[in-house]
Design a protein around this motif. Structure first.
Motif, PDB file in Angstrom:
ATOM      1  N   THR A 159      33.436 -63.907 -24.388  1.00 20.19           N
ATOM      2  CA  THR A 159      32.374 -63.180 -23.946  1.00 20.19           C
ATOM      3  C   THR A 159      32.743 -61.701 -23.621  1.00 20.19           C
ATOM      4  O   THR A 159      34.020 -61.645 -23.470  1.00 20.19           O
ATOM      5  CB  THR A 159      31.736 -63.512 -22.716  1.00 20.19           C
ATOM      6  OG1 THR A 159      32.335 -63.716 -21.562  1.00 20.19           O
ATOM      7  CG2 THR A 159      31.015 -64.967 -22.848  1.00 20.19           C
ATOM      8  N   GLY A 160      31.976 -60.665 -24.004  1.00 21.24           N
ATOM      9  CA  GLY A 160      32.141 -59.372 -23.698  1.00 21.24           C
ATOM     10  C   GLY A 160      30.969 -58.673 -23.209  1.00 21.24           C
ATOM     11  O   GLY A 160      29.980 -59.377 -22.746  1.00 21.24           O
ATOM     12  N   THR A 161      30.994 -57.487 -22.824  1.00 21.71           N
ATOM     13  CA  THR A 161      29.603 -56.733 -22.407  1.00 21.71           C
ATOM     14  C   THR A 161      29.222 -55.651 -23.420  1.00 21.71           C
ATOM     15  O   THR A 161      30.212 -54.919 -24.060  1.00 21.71           O
ATOM     16  CB  THR A 161      30.028 -56.278 -21.010  1.00 21.71           C
ATOM     17  OG1 THR A 161      30.904 -55.329 -20.984  1.00 21.71           O
ATOM     18  CG2 THR A 161      30.277 -57.388 -19.934  1.00 21.71           C
TER      19      THR A 161
END
Length: 171
Positions: free
Chosen positions: A25-27
């Protein structure tokens, strides 16, 4: 032909049945900077419109002749960001003579008139002064301007008389 269709169907099954080994995951940072802005004579959608003050037909000036932009035309509209202070100034129009606004017939005849910011016709809007002011709400704000042709004004020749007053919004 049948063989090609079966090959395509088989290929799509093998693609859709592909397995993944893991995930991560990342933003995504999303931002915007709102700068102060104002538009004059606009609709809620941003389409430019014109305000109008129509005195209508005049056959006598034995009494004051009064109209306003809500009953005899189209209101001035201002659209500014929320909390943005604004001021509107009106120039003298095409045919002003010193401090007197005038409608002209394109020739040498004029009808003098005055503009006001209140329905009591007591707060004159000067030429180039910032007599209309407020604070933006983020929504369309409508302003009335009140026009007066004073009783006793000489009636010029029959015809159409008009003027164009330029409005400037400062914020």
């Amino acid at each position: 032909m049948k063989r090609a269709i079966f090959c395509i169907i088989g290929l799509s099954f093998s693609i859709s049945m592909h397995s993944y080994a893991g995930s991560a995951t990342g933003t995504l940072n999303v931002s915007a900077t709102v700068v102060p802005s104002c538009i004059i004579n606009t609709s809620p959608t941003g389409a430019v419109t014109n305000a109008a003050l129509n005195f209508g037909q005049i056959d006598s000036l034995t009494n004051d002749f009064k109209r306003d932009t809500s009953a005899g035309g189209t209101q001035i509209s201002v659209l500014c960001n929320n909390s943005t202070a604004w001021q509107v100034s009106l120039d003298g129009g095409q045919y002003a003579s010193q401090s007197q606004r005038r409608m002209g017939n394109g020739g040498s005849e004029f009808i003098p008139y005055n503009l006001y910011s209140d329905s009591g016709y007591s707060k004159a809007i000067g030429i180039g002064t910032k007599d209309l002011a407020g604070t933006g709400t983020g929504n369309l704000q409508s302003l009335n301007v009140y026009g007066l042709i004073s009783a006793g004004t000489p009636i010029p020749s029959a015809g159409t008389y008009n003027d164009t007053v330029t409005m400037t919004i400062t914020y």
